[in-house]
Design a protein around this motif. Structure first.
Motif, PDB file in Angstrom:
ATOM      1  N   LEU A 218       0.821  -1.208   0.000  1.00  0.00           N
ATOM      2  CA  LEU A 218       0.000   0.000   0.000  1.00  0.00           C
ATOM      3  C   LEU A 218       0.856   1.260   0.000  1.00  0.00           C
ATOM      4  N   LEU A 219       1.961   1.245   0.728  1.00  0.00           N
ATOM      5  CA  LEU A 219       2.813   2.432   0.828  1.00  0.00           C
ATOM      6  C   LEU A 219       3.704   2.616  -0.389  1.00  0.00           C
ATOM      7  N   ASN A 220       4.207   1.516  -0.932  1.00  0.00           N
ATOM      8  CA  ASN A 220       5.232   1.618  -1.970  1.00  0.00           C
ATOM      9  C   ASN A 220       4.744   1.346  -3.384  1.00  0.00           C
ATOM     10  N   ARG A 221       3.577   0.772  -3.544  1.00  0.00           N
ATOM     11  CA  ARG A 221       3.135   0.384  -4.881  1.00  0.00           C
ATOM     12  C   ARG A 221       1.755   0.923  -5.262  1.00  0.00           C
ATOM     13  N   THR A 222       1.228   1.864  -4.510  1.00  0.00           N
ATOM     14  CA  THR A 222      -0.098   2.393  -4.827  1.00  0.00           C
ATOM     15  C   THR A 222      -0.095   3.918  -4.786  1.00  0.00           C
ATOM     16  N   THR A 223      -1.113   4.483  -5.411  1.00  0.00           N
ATOM     17  CA  THR A 223      -1.288   5.935  -5.376  1.00  0.00           C
ATOM     18  C   THR A 223      -1.523   6.420  -3.960  1.00  0.00           C
ATOM     19  N   PHE A 224      -2.217   5.615  -3.164  1.00  0.00           N
ATOM     20  CA  PHE A 224      -2.480   5.991  -1.775  1.00  0.00           C
ATOM     21  C   PHE A 224      -1.174   6.224  -1.024  1.00  0.00           C
ATOM     22  N   GLY A 225      -0.194   5.345  -1.216  1.00  0.00           N
ATOM     23  CA  GLY A 225       1.087   5.508  -0.546  1.00  0.00           C
ATOM     24  C   GLY A 225       1.818   6.758  -0.999  1.00  0.00           C
ATOM     25  N   ARG A 226       1.818   7.022  -2.311  1.00  0.00           N
ATOM     26  CA  ARG A 226       2.486   8.226  -2.804  1.00  0.00           C
ATOM     27  C   ARG A 226       1.811   9.485  -2.285  1.00  0.00           C
ATOM     28  N   ARG A 227       0.495   9.452  -2.195  1.00  0.00           N
ATOM     29  CA  ARG A 227      -0.214  10.615  -1.661  1.00  0.00           C
ATOM     30  C   ARG A 227       0.083  10.800  -0.173  1.00  0.00           C
ATOM     31  N   THR A 228       0.241   9.695   0.546  1.00  0.00           N
ATOM     32  CA  THR A 228       0.581   9.791   1.968  1.00  0.00           C
ATOM     33  C   THR A 228       1.909  10.502   2.164  1.00  0.00           C
ATOM     34  N   VAL A 229       2.905  10.129   1.374  1.00  0.00           N
ATOM     35  CA  VAL A 229       4.212  10.776   1.460  1.00  0.00           C
ATOM     36  C   VAL A 229       4.111  12.249   1.075  1.00  0.00           C
ATOM     37  N   ALA A 230       3.327  12.543   0.044  1.00  0.00           N
ATOM     38  CA  ALA A 230       3.179  13.928  -0.396  1.00  0.00           C
ATOM     39  C   ALA A 230       2.492  14.784   0.659  1.00  0.00           C
ATOM     40  N   VAL A 231       1.428  14.254   1.263  1.00  0.00           N
ATOM     41  CA  VAL A 231       0.702  15.003   2.301  1.00  0.00           C
ATOM     42  C   VAL A 231       1.589  15.249   3.517  1.00  0.00           C
ATOM     43  N   GLY A 232       2.365  14.247   3.895  1.00  0.00           N
ATOM     44  CA  GLY A 232       3.249  14.415   5.045  1.00  0.00           C
ATOM     45  C   GLY A 232       4.421  15.323   4.766  1.00  0.00           C
ATOM     46  N   GLY A 233       4.928  15.305   3.526  1.00  0.00           N
ATOM     47  CA  GLY A 233       6.074  16.141   3.198  1.00  0.00           C
ATOM     48  C   GLY A 233       5.717  17.604   3.071  1.00  0.00           C
ATOM     49  N   ASN A 234       4.610  17.908   2.389  1.00  0.00           N
ATOM     50  CA  ASN A 234       4.197  19.303   2.194  1.00  0.00           C
ATOM     51  C   ASN A 234       2.704  19.320   1.882  1.00  0.00           C
ATOM     52  N   PRO A 235       1.863  19.529   2.885  1.00  0.00           N
ATOM     53  CA  PRO A 235       0.409  19.480   2.667  1.00  0.00           C
ATOM     54  C   PRO A 235      -0.081  20.500   1.648  1.00  0.00           C
ATOM     55  N   GLU A 236       0.487  21.702   1.660  1.00  0.00           N
ATOM     56  CA  GLU A 236       0.035  22.737   0.737  1.00  0.00           C
ATOM     57  C   GLU A 236       0.385  22.376  -0.704  1.00  0.00           C
ATOM     58  N   ALA A 237       1.602  21.876  -0.912  1.00  0.00           N
ATOM     59  CA  ALA A 237       1.986  21.448  -2.259  1.00  0.00           C
ATOM     60  C   ALA A 237       1.120  20.282  -2.715  1.00  0.00           C
ATOM     61  N   ALA A 238       0.784  19.373  -1.793  1.00  0.00           N
ATOM     62  CA  ALA A 238      -0.085  18.250  -2.136  1.00  0.00           C
ATOM     63  C   ALA A 238      -1.472  18.745  -2.539  1.00  0.00           C
ATOM     64  N   ARG A 239      -1.970  19.748  -1.833  1.00  0.00           N
ATOM     65  CA  ARG A 239      -3.290  20.316  -2.167  1.00  0.00           C
ATOM     66  C   ARG A 239      -3.260  20.961  -3.547  1.00  0.00           C
ATOM     67  N   LEU A 240      -2.201  21.717  -3.836  1.00  0.00           N
ATOM     68  CA  LEU A 240      -2.087  22.360  -5.144  1.00  0.00           C
ATOM     69  C   LEU A 240      -1.922  21.337  -6.268  1.00  0.00           C
ATOM     70  N   ALA A 241      -1.404  20.160  -5.921  1.00  0.00           N
ATOM     71  CA  ALA A 241      -1.237  19.099  -6.913  1.00  0.00           C
ATOM     72  C   ALA A 241      -2.531  18.333  -7.159  1.00  0.00           C
ATOM     73  N   GLY A 242      -3.604  18.691  -6.456  1.00  0.00           N
ATOM     74  CA  GLY A 242      -4.891  18.069  -6.688  1.00  0.00           C
ATOM     75  C   GLY A 242      -5.279  16.993  -5.694  1.00  0.00           C
ATOM     76  N   ILE A 243      -4.503  16.818  -4.636  1.00  0.00           N
ATOM     77  CA  ILE A 243      -4.815  15.809  -3.626  1.00  0.00           C
ATOM     78  C   ILE A 243      -5.782  16.402  -2.606  1.00  0.00           C
ATOM     79  N   ASP A 244      -6.834  15.674  -2.306  1.00  0.00           N
ATOM     80  CA  ASP A 244      -7.764  16.095  -1.254  1.00  0.00           C
ATOM     81  C   ASP A 244      -7.127  15.747   0.094  1.00  0.00           C
ATOM     82  N   VAL A 245      -6.401  16.711   0.657  1.00  0.00           N
ATOM     83  CA  VAL A 245      -5.601  16.465   1.859  1.00  0.00           C
ATOM     84  C   VAL A 245      -6.486  16.077   3.037  1.00  0.00           C
ATOM     85  N   LYS A 246      -7.624  16.728   3.185  1.00  0.00           N
ATOM     86  CA  LYS A 246      -8.497  16.444   4.318  1.00  0.00           C
ATOM     87  C   LYS A 246      -9.044  15.022   4.253  1.00  0.00           C
ATOM     88  N   ARG A 247      -9.529  14.636   3.085  1.00  0.00           N
ATOM     89  CA  ARG A 247     -10.066  13.280   2.943  1.00  0.00           C
ATOM     90  C   ARG A 247      -8.970  12.239   3.154  1.00  0.00           C
TER      91      ARG A 247
END
Length: 366
Positions: A218-247
């Motif tokens: 789940l962490l290394n081979r799915t979109t969910f894992g990549r989004r988790t790393v993105a949200v933890g690294g920079n929530p604002e950049a993740a939001r601008l990239a189209g990730i629903d950070v709250k959900r």
């Protein structure tokens, strides 16, 4: 007419001849070597270091209790005991790893395990059999995780405060449901999870392995894992990239609750009972294992394998102190020292501790 000023272009370096460079003794690094030395190999280097720590603990055990370690059958049985000891906390730690990589923290995991364990061992729930007990534990765990996620993502509560409040509330609800009594598990199928083995390996170890493998994928081979790393690294950049950070934050805490529900069944099977005080301080053990495994407190970086090795290291230390007849107090002091050392190493390498406190300070003042 006026002369148009001309702009001098910087002189370009002549192309480098790779053969001449290697002949001069400067061999270009291969991709594998550069990966190992770079950020990509940081997790592998840390995991090898953790395996080295396990080997050192094994040598210490062999030196202090040579009478036991000289027996290969005892060594194998002891290794299985360590894995069995680490199984419940290990499952909780997988969920905690996702939460911390995502930039949060969950102090309520021990209380969620207790609440799920108590709820699934009520007389009414046990009347539905093993399936009903497992379903109840998982749903209760995910439900509490959902409440945590909603309070943090949409209620804008600091994760530390929200999960601390849930720790108290869940323990209180577990005590209310059980009337502060120990509830006995009468289901032989559930109880057999802790007592039965397959090919000589306890079923609890298989469950731990299944959860770890699923978490790794789940962490290394799915979109969910990549989004988790993105949200933890920079929530604002993740939001601008189209990730629903709250959900996504809500889903991380639901995932943590799911792991707690599974752990509740495992712990209930081990004790053949459940009570409001079960899984005490599991949150500290899980957070410590995650930190030892290399996950940054500030989020954005971490590995499932590292967290698993962290759990096994602490279980090995507990086992080492037990076979040498040392006190629990001394064991806790050693664990505390290891945690402090791991955090200091992170602080030196990444400044993760200062980032963690800055992020929480922004959340409380924003």
């Amino acid at each position: 007419m006026t002369d148009t000023p001309t702009t001098k272009l910087p002189a370009q370096s002549p192309p480098v001849d790779r053969a001449e460079t290697e002949a001069a003794g400067h061999r270009a690094p291969t991709g594998r070597i550069s990966w190992w030395r770079g950020d990509g190999g940081d997790g592998a280097r840390r995991n090898l270091a953790l395996i080295g720590v396990l080997l050192i603990l094994f040598v210490i055990g062999a030196a202090t209790r040579s009478d036991l370690y000289s027996n290969p059958d005892w060594v194998w049985a002891n290794m299985l005991s360590i894995l069995k000891l680490a199984s419940v906390v290990g499952v909780v730690t997988v969920g905690m790893t996702f939460v911390i990589i995502g930039g949060g923290i969950d102090l309520s995991v021990g209380a969620i395990v207790a609440l799920a364990g108590v709820w699934c061992t009520t007389v009414a729930t046990q009347s539905f059999g093993a399936g009903g007990m497992v379903f109840t534990a998982v749903v209760v765990g995910m439900g509490v995780g959902l409440v945590n996620g909603v309070l943090i993502a949409y209620g804008r509560l600091v994760p530390f405060i929200a999960t601390l409040a849930m720790l108290v509330a869940a323990r209180g609800l577990a005590a209310e449901i059980s009337d502060k009594q120990t509830q006995i598990s009468q289901n032989s199928t559930i109880n057999g999870i802790a007592s039965n083995s397959l090919l000589g390996i306890p079923l609890l170890v298989y469950i731990l392995a299944a959860v770890v493998i699923a978490g790794w994928v789940l962490l290394n081979r799915t979109t969910f894992g990549r989004r988790t790393v993105a949200v933890g690294g920079n929530p604002e950049a993740a939001r601008l990239a189209g990730i629903d950070v709250k959900r996504h934050t809500v889903l991380l805490y639901v995932l943590s609750g799911l792991c707690c529900g599974i752990a509740a069944i495992m712990l209930t099977a081990q004790a053949t009972s459940a009570q409001a005080a079960m899984a005490n301080l599991y949150e500290l053990d899980a957070i410590a294992a995650v930190i030892i495994g290399g996950t940054l407190l500030s989020g954005g970086r971490g590995t499932i394998v590292g967290s698993l090795l962290g759990v096994i290291i602490f279980a090995t230390i507990t086992n080492l102190f037990a076979i040498n007849g040392l006190s629990t107090e001394a064991q806790n002091m050693v664990k505390g020292g290891i945690i402090v050392a791991a955090v200091l190493i992170q602080q030196v390498q990444f400044g993760s501790l200062s980032q963690f406190f800055r992020r929480n300070n922004r959340l409380t003042t924003g």
